[in-house]
Design a protein around this motif. Structure first.
Motif, PDB file in Angstrom:
ATOM      1  N   PRO A  13      41.967  41.887  28.505  1.00  0.00           N
ATOM      2  CA  PRO A  13      40.671  42.316  29.057  1.00  0.00           C
ATOM      3  C   PRO A  13      40.414  41.743  30.458  1.00  0.00           C
ATOM      4  CG  PRO A  13      40.384  41.518  26.818  1.00  0.00           C
ATOM      5  CD  PRO A  13      41.789  41.197  27.223  1.00  0.00           C
ATOM      6  N   ALA A  14      40.868  40.535  30.688  1.00  0.00           N
ATOM      7  CA  ALA A  14      40.677  39.925  32.006  1.00  0.00           C
ATOM      8  C   ALA A  14      41.479  40.683  33.058  1.00  0.00           C
ATOM      9  CB  ALA A  14      41.083  38.453  31.977  1.00  0.00           C
ATOM     10  N   LEU A  15      42.696  41.044  32.732  1.00  0.00           N
ATOM     11  CA  LEU A  15      43.521  41.776  33.695  1.00  0.00           C
ATOM     12  C   LEU A  15      42.965  43.167  33.961  1.00  0.00           C
ATOM     13  CD1 LEU A  15      47.122  40.712  32.646  1.00  0.00           C
ATOM     14  CD2 LEU A  15      45.754  39.891  34.573  1.00  0.00           C
ATOM     15  N   ASP A  16      42.441  43.812  32.928  1.00  0.00           N
ATOM     16  CA  ASP A  16      41.809  45.127  33.122  1.00  0.00           C
ATOM     17  C   ASP A  16      40.634  45.020  34.092  1.00  0.00           C
ATOM     18  OD1 ASP A  16      43.525  46.562  31.526  1.00  0.00           O
ATOM     19  OD2 ASP A  16      42.196  46.573  29.780  1.00  0.00           O
ATOM     20  N   ALA A  18      40.038  42.582  36.230  1.00  0.00           N
ATOM     21  CA  ALA A  18      40.519  42.136  37.539  1.00  0.00           C
ATOM     22  C   ALA A  18      41.035  43.317  38.356  1.00  0.00           C
ATOM     23  CB  ALA A  18      41.616  41.092  37.375  1.00  0.00           C
ATOM     24  N   LEU A  19      41.713  44.231  37.701  1.00  0.00           N
ATOM     25  CA  LEU A  19      42.172  45.442  38.391  1.00  0.00           C
ATOM     26  C   LEU A  19      40.990  46.262  38.873  1.00  0.00           C
ATOM     27  CD1 LEU A  19      44.327  47.434  39.326  1.00  0.00           C
ATOM     28  CD2 LEU A  19      44.322  48.386  37.007  1.00  0.00           C
ATOM     29  N   ALA A  20      39.970  46.399  38.043  1.00  0.00           N
ATOM     30  CA  ALA A  20      38.771  47.144  38.443  1.00  0.00           C
ATOM     31  C   ALA A  20      38.104  46.488  39.648  1.00  0.00           C
ATOM     32  CB  ALA A  20      37.797  47.243  37.270  1.00  0.00           C
ATOM     33  N   VAL A  21      38.025  45.168  39.658  1.00  0.00           N
ATOM     34  CA  VAL A  21      37.441  44.459  40.800  1.00  0.00           C
ATOM     35  C   VAL A  21      38.281  44.713  42.043  1.00  0.00           C
ATOM     36  CG1 VAL A  21      36.951  42.180  41.786  1.00  0.00           C
ATOM     37  CG2 VAL A  21      36.324  42.671  39.412  1.00  0.00           C
ATOM     38  N   GLU A  73      29.475  43.879  38.604  1.00  0.00           N
ATOM     39  CA  GLU A  73      28.042  44.158  38.734  1.00  0.00           C
ATOM     40  C   GLU A  73      27.571  43.862  40.155  1.00  0.00           C
ATOM     41  OE1 GLU A  73      23.807  42.831  36.769  1.00  0.00           O
ATOM     42  OE2 GLU A  73      25.612  42.710  35.558  1.00  0.00           O
ATOM     43  N   ARG A  74      28.027  42.778  40.704  1.00  0.00           N
ATOM     44  CA  ARG A  74      27.668  42.427  42.079  1.00  0.00           C
ATOM     45  C   ARG A  74      28.140  43.511  43.048  1.00  0.00           C
ATOM     46  NH1 ARG A  74      29.907  37.193  45.415  1.00  0.00           N
ATOM     47  NH2 ARG A  74      28.685  37.572  47.301  1.00  0.00           N
ATOM     48  N   LEU A  75      29.359  43.986  42.856  1.00  0.00           N
ATOM     49  CA  LEU A  75      29.887  45.035  43.724  1.00  0.00           C
ATOM     50  C   LEU A  75      29.141  46.350  43.532  1.00  0.00           C
ATOM     51  CD1 LEU A  75      33.684  44.228  43.397  1.00  0.00           C
ATOM     52  CD2 LEU A  75      32.248  43.910  45.426  1.00  0.00           C
TER      53      LEU A  75
END
Length: 85
Positions: A13-16, A18-21, A73-75
């Motif tokens: 989930p973190a890698l998913d 991170a890719l979105a970010v 969310e910030r983005l």
């Protein structure tokens, strides 16, 4: 083997996210967004980097998706008012 599977379930989930970010950061190209882009990119690099699984530790890996969701969310909110960010 169970430990490896548990770690994969925590990291995936973190890698998913991170890719979105990273994909959202790549879309921020305007000069006004540069401070936001640089700040979020630095945060992302602090969290997800070569060796991050060992650096983070198994107990804290579950928290990474939360931090990455906050970056998303910030983005999402930043284009409404970059000065506020």
């Amino acid at each position: 083997m169970p430990t490896v599977l548990d770690l994969v379930e925590r990291v995936h989930p973190a890698l998913d996210r991170a890719l979105a970010v990273r994909l959202r950061l790549d879309r921020l190209t305007g000069p006004a967004a540069a401070p936001l882009r640089d700040d979020v990119a630095a945060q992302l690099d602090d969290l997800i980097h070569p060796g991050f699984v060992a650096d983070t530790g198994a107990a804290q890996l579950r928290r990474l998706p939360t931090y990455l969701a906050a970056m998303l969310e910030r983005l999402d909110k930043a284009p409404e008012d970059l000065r506020r960010d």
